[in-house]
Design a protein around this motif. Structure first.
Motif: not given
Length: 151
Positions: A127-151
């Motif tokens: 469960x801990x590893x799954x939660x860490x993976x979910x956090x990492x994927x959310x951080x990636x999605x946030x970074x992508x949306x910020x990059x796309x929003x800056x263009x």
């Protein structure tokens, strides 16, 4: 302690054991667990004897004394506090918690009301590893949306 009134409450050959009704096999194991725990709690055994006879579940399961009506069994889930495959409480959990407390006391270790089982630890670890993976994927999605929003 032992009763001679029951067909199952005596030393049996493998053939005789297999011929028993399923309910009698179950009663034999549960009765034996109860008797073994009572024997361990009686205070008549030294810590060394407790650890030799019942220091782990395998030893406890194999411990046999025909004079006292203590029988062995081979199905490990019957003496599990928590069944490793399912994480569910074992069918004789209360008795096995008493066994655990006696063995821990014989080892000189503090007893815990609910010992953490390896199966529970591995579930929590997953469960801990799954939660860490979910956090990492959310951080990636946030970074992508910020990059796309800056263009």
């Amino acid at each position: 302690m032992k009763s001679k009134n029951f067909l199952w409450d005596r030393e049996l050959s493998l053939t005789e054991f297999r011929a028993l009704k399923r309910s009698h096999k179950h009663i034999r194991v549960v009765t034996s667990i109860q008797r073994k725990v009572t024997e361990l709690e009686s205070g008549q055994l030294s810590n060394a004897e407790i650890l030799r006879l019942a220091g782990d579940r395998t030893k406890f399961r194999k411990w046999q004394d025909a004079k006292k009506g203590l029988w062995s069994w081979s199905v490990a889930d019957l003496d599990a506090i928590i069944i490793p495959k399912t994480g569910e409480p074992g069918p004789n959990k209360k008795l096995m918690e008493r066994w655990y407390a006696v063995v821990q006391a014989a080892r000189g270790a503090p007893t815990a009301a609910e010992p953490v089982q390896p199966a529970t630890e591995s579930v929590l670890e997953r469960q801990y590893i799954d939660a860490l993976a979910r956090i990492a994927s959310l951080e990636e999605a946030l970074a992508r949306s910020i990059r796309h929003g800056e263009r």
